[in-house]
Design an enzyme around this catalytic site. Structure first.
Site, PDB file in Angstrom:
ATOM      1  N   ASP A 241      38.359  -3.457   6.040  1.00 52.26           N
ATOM      2  CA  ASP A 241      37.050  -3.836   6.587  1.00 52.26           C
ATOM      3  C   ASP A 241      37.171  -4.320   8.033  1.00 52.26           C
ATOM      4  O   ASP A 241      36.240  -4.147   8.821  1.00 52.26           O
ATOM      5  CB  ASP A 241      36.421  -4.970   5.757  1.00 52.26           C
ATOM      6  CG  ASP A 241      36.132  -4.576   4.313  1.00 52.26           C
ATOM      7  OD1 ASP A 241      35.545  -3.503   4.111  1.00 52.26           O
ATOM      8  OD2 ASP A 241      36.498  -5.331   3.392  1.00 52.26           O
TER       9      ASP A 241
ATOM     10  N   ASP B 173      38.680   2.452   6.461  1.00 57.81           N
ATOM     11  CA  ASP B 173      37.524   2.200   5.590  1.00 57.81           C
ATOM     12  C   ASP B 173      36.562   3.353   5.839  1.00 57.81           C
ATOM     13  O   ASP B 173      35.966   3.454   6.919  1.00 57.81           O
ATOM     14  CB  ASP B 173      36.856   0.858   5.912  1.00 57.81           C
ATOM     15  CG  ASP B 173      35.802   0.510   4.866  1.00 57.81           C
ATOM     16  OD1 ASP B 173      35.331   1.424   4.166  1.00 57.81           O
ATOM     17  OD2 ASP B 173      35.451  -0.668   4.747  1.00 57.81           O
TER      18      ASP B 173
ATOM     19  N   ILE C 214      33.611   4.185   4.642  1.00 63.93           N
ATOM     20  CA  ILE C 214      32.234   3.737   4.888  1.00 63.93           C
ATOM     21  C   ILE C 214      32.233   2.225   4.728  1.00 63.93           C
ATOM     22  O   ILE C 214      32.319   1.713   3.599  1.00 63.93           O
ATOM     23  CB  ILE C 214      31.220   4.363   3.896  1.00 63.93           C
ATOM     24  CG1 ILE C 214      31.239   5.889   3.994  1.00 63.93           C
ATOM     25  CG2 ILE C 214      29.819   3.825   4.173  1.00 63.93           C
ATOM     26  CD1 ILE C 214      30.197   6.600   3.120  1.00 63.93           C
ATOM     27  N   ASP C 215      32.190   1.506   5.826  1.00 63.95           N
ATOM     28  CA  ASP C 215      32.066   0.057   5.720  1.00 63.95           C
ATOM     29  C   ASP C 215      30.584  -0.271   5.780  1.00 63.95           C
ATOM     30  O   ASP C 215      29.885   0.107   6.731  1.00 63.95           O
ATOM     31  CB  ASP C 215      32.826  -0.671   6.833  1.00 63.95           C
ATOM     32  CG  ASP C 215      32.810  -2.164   6.558  1.00 63.95           C
ATOM     33  OD1 ASP C 215      33.250  -2.563   5.464  1.00 63.95           O
ATOM     34  OD2 ASP C 215      32.304  -2.928   7.398  1.00 63.95           O
TER      35      ASP C 215
ATOM     36  N   THR D 273      28.920   0.021   2.491  1.00 67.14           N
ATOM     37  CA  THR D 273      28.521   1.011   1.476  1.00 67.14           C
ATOM     38  C   THR D 273      27.143   0.682   0.893  1.00 67.14           C
ATOM     39  O   THR D 273      26.329   1.582   0.666  1.00 67.14           O
ATOM     40  CB  THR D 273      29.584   1.083   0.360  1.00 67.14           C
ATOM     41  OG1 THR D 273      30.819   1.487   0.952  1.00 67.14           O
ATOM     42  CG2 THR D 273      29.225   2.093  -0.721  1.00 67.14           C
TER      43      THR D 273
ATOM     44  N   GLU E 258      40.764   2.268   1.760  1.00 62.83           N
ATOM     45  CA  GLU E 258      40.043   1.515   0.726  1.00 62.83           C
ATOM     46  C   GLU E 258      39.991   2.255  -0.605  1.00 62.83           C
ATOM     47  O   GLU E 258      40.227   1.665  -1.655  1.00 62.83           O
ATOM     48  CB  GLU E 258      38.602   1.223   1.196  1.00 62.83           C
ATOM     49  CG  GLU E 258      37.786   0.549   0.099  1.00 62.83           C
ATOM     50  CD  GLU E 258      36.412   0.069   0.529  1.00 62.83           C
ATOM     51  OE1 GLU E 258      35.898   0.542   1.558  1.00 62.83           O
ATOM     52  OE2 GLU E 258      35.862  -0.785  -0.181  1.00 62.83           O
TER      53      GLU E 258
HETATM   54  C1  IPD Z   1      32.077  -4.637   2.530  1.00 62.32           C
HETATM   55  C2  IPD Z   1      31.337  -4.988   3.790  1.00 62.32           C
HETATM   56  C3  IPD Z   1      30.614  -6.312   3.608  1.00 62.32           C
HETATM   57  C4  IPD Z   1      31.536  -7.424   3.184  1.00 62.32           C
HETATM   58  C5  IPD Z   1      32.332  -7.040   1.951  1.00 62.32           C
HETATM   59  C6  IPD Z   1      33.051  -5.730   2.184  1.00 62.32           C
HETATM   60  P1  IPD Z   1      32.467  -2.045   1.975  1.00 62.32           P
HETATM   61  O1  IPD Z   1      32.800  -3.437   2.718  1.00 62.32           O
HETATM   62  O2  IPD Z   1      32.209  -5.090   4.885  1.00 62.32           O
HETATM   63  O3  IPD Z   1      30.016  -6.709   4.802  1.00 62.32           O
HETATM   64  O4  IPD Z   1      30.790  -8.570   2.852  1.00 62.32           O
HETATM   65  O5  IPD Z   1      33.261  -8.080   1.688  1.00 62.32           O
HETATM   66  O6  IPD Z   1      33.763  -5.383   1.020  1.00 62.32           O
HETATM   67  O7  IPD Z   1      32.664  -2.273   0.514  1.00 62.32           O
HETATM   68  O8  IPD Z   1      31.071  -1.723   2.288  1.00 62.32           O
HETATM   69  O9  IPD Z   1      33.471  -1.098   2.538  1.00 62.32           O
END
Ligand code: IPD
Length: 311
Positions: free
Chosen positions: A249, A104, A106-107, A109, A86
């Protein structure tokens, strides 16, 4: 299927056969645990975040440091594999058929920034543009989800207990949205046609039948698409619908869900064979029957509209 596609499939199978997927899974677990330590040790009051696209799309120094560590470890251990992450992603970068680590760091964030303990490192290996190994680790709850293609999906709890997923090995049939707990995420795009579709569909999912809705049990938004996939794989949620999130993600969650008997359709109507990079996902838990019926019912809540993304 054409003979060219058959050949491609055979080559991919052959490539997968040459890899030691158990060793790769174990490497991904070690790296995920090291990432988890970095997340636990980060001081959220000091680890300030920067905005990406807008105030809801953020990145912290820990996201970047975790990805750098993951990339260094994996490219050292597997120098011939590609890497897609990412934080190092460049617009236009595409997944190839070659073995590729998808990361990813930190999913969730936003959860991480707020100290809400639903956040995970998500690591996968793809071959032939399909995930074959997945590891998702939430260090705050010490929950580790793993899967290898053809070998099942597992959840290890903090006390060491390991569950084969789904947790209920004989899940109930899916009989309609009316009996479903549905995960929906909001993303960071908060205006325009995609936003209207997201909010209108959610309203329809929640509304009473007498008001023309599906009257699903309820909606949950955990803030982590990777964990949403895992919760659906575990059978703790029935569906997860999101247009707009990215391959990193959902890549690890996808194989975990598939290995738990689940199905991934597109978030847009009619898409039964979504691509990993398509940004359109509808995850459905394992069930002896009714998976396709709930997919069609959810699509009908979109009232003929579709998500559209530039790339
Ligand atoms: C996000 C999370 C979130 C989703 C977003 C993602 P991130 O990832 O997975 O649940 O709604 O579309 O971008 O930015 O925290 O790695």
């Amino acid at each position: 299927m054409s003979s060219l596609q058959d050949l491609d499939k055979a080559l991919v199978e052959c490539l997968i056969g040459e890899l030691n997927l158990v060793e790769i899974r174990d490497t991904l677990i070690s790296v995920a645990q090291a990432a988890g330590e970095m997340m636990l040790n980060a001081d959220p009051s000091v680890d300030t975040s920067e905005t990406k696209k807008n105030s809801s799309d953020r990145v912290t120094a820990t996201d970047k440091a975790v990805e750098a560590m993951v990339k260094a470890c994996l490219t050292t251990a597997y120098p011939d594999f590609e890497f897609l992450g990412e934080e190092s992603f460049k617009v236009g970068q595409k997944l190839s058929d070659a073995p590729t680590f998808v990361c990813d760091p930190i999913d969730g964030t936003l959860n991480f920034i707020h100290g809400f303990p639903n956040t995970a490192v998500s690591l996968a290996l793809t071959v032939g543009k399909k995930p074959v190994v997945g590891v998702v680790f939430n260090p705050f709850r010490r929950e580790l989800y793993t899967a290898i293609k053809g070998q099942g999906a597992f959840l290890q709890k903090p006390n060491g207990t390991v569950y084969r997923l789904p947790i209920r090995q004989n899940p109930d049939p899916l009989t309609g949205l009316n009996g479903c707990l549905v995960a929906v995420e909001w993303g960071s795009e908060r205006s325009g046609p995609n936003w209207d579709l997201r909010t209108n569909t959610t309203r329809k999912l929640m509304s009473a039948k007498s008001a023309g809705g599906a009257m699903c049990h309820s909606i949950r938004s955990s803030g982590s698409a990777a964990l949403d996939f895992c919760y659906v794989a575990a059978g703790q949620m029935d569906l997860f619908w999101e247009g707009g999130c990215w391959i990193w993600d959902i890549c690890a969650g996808w194989i975990i869900l598939e290995e738990a008997g689940g199905l991934v359709a597109s978030a847009n109507p009619g898409g039964w064979d979504p691509s990993l990079e398509g940004r359109l996902y509808l995850a459905v838990r394992g069930a002896p029957s009714g998976q396709k019926k709930v997919v069609e019912e959810l699509w009908s809540c979109m009232e003929g509209k579709e998500f559209v993304f530039a790339h």
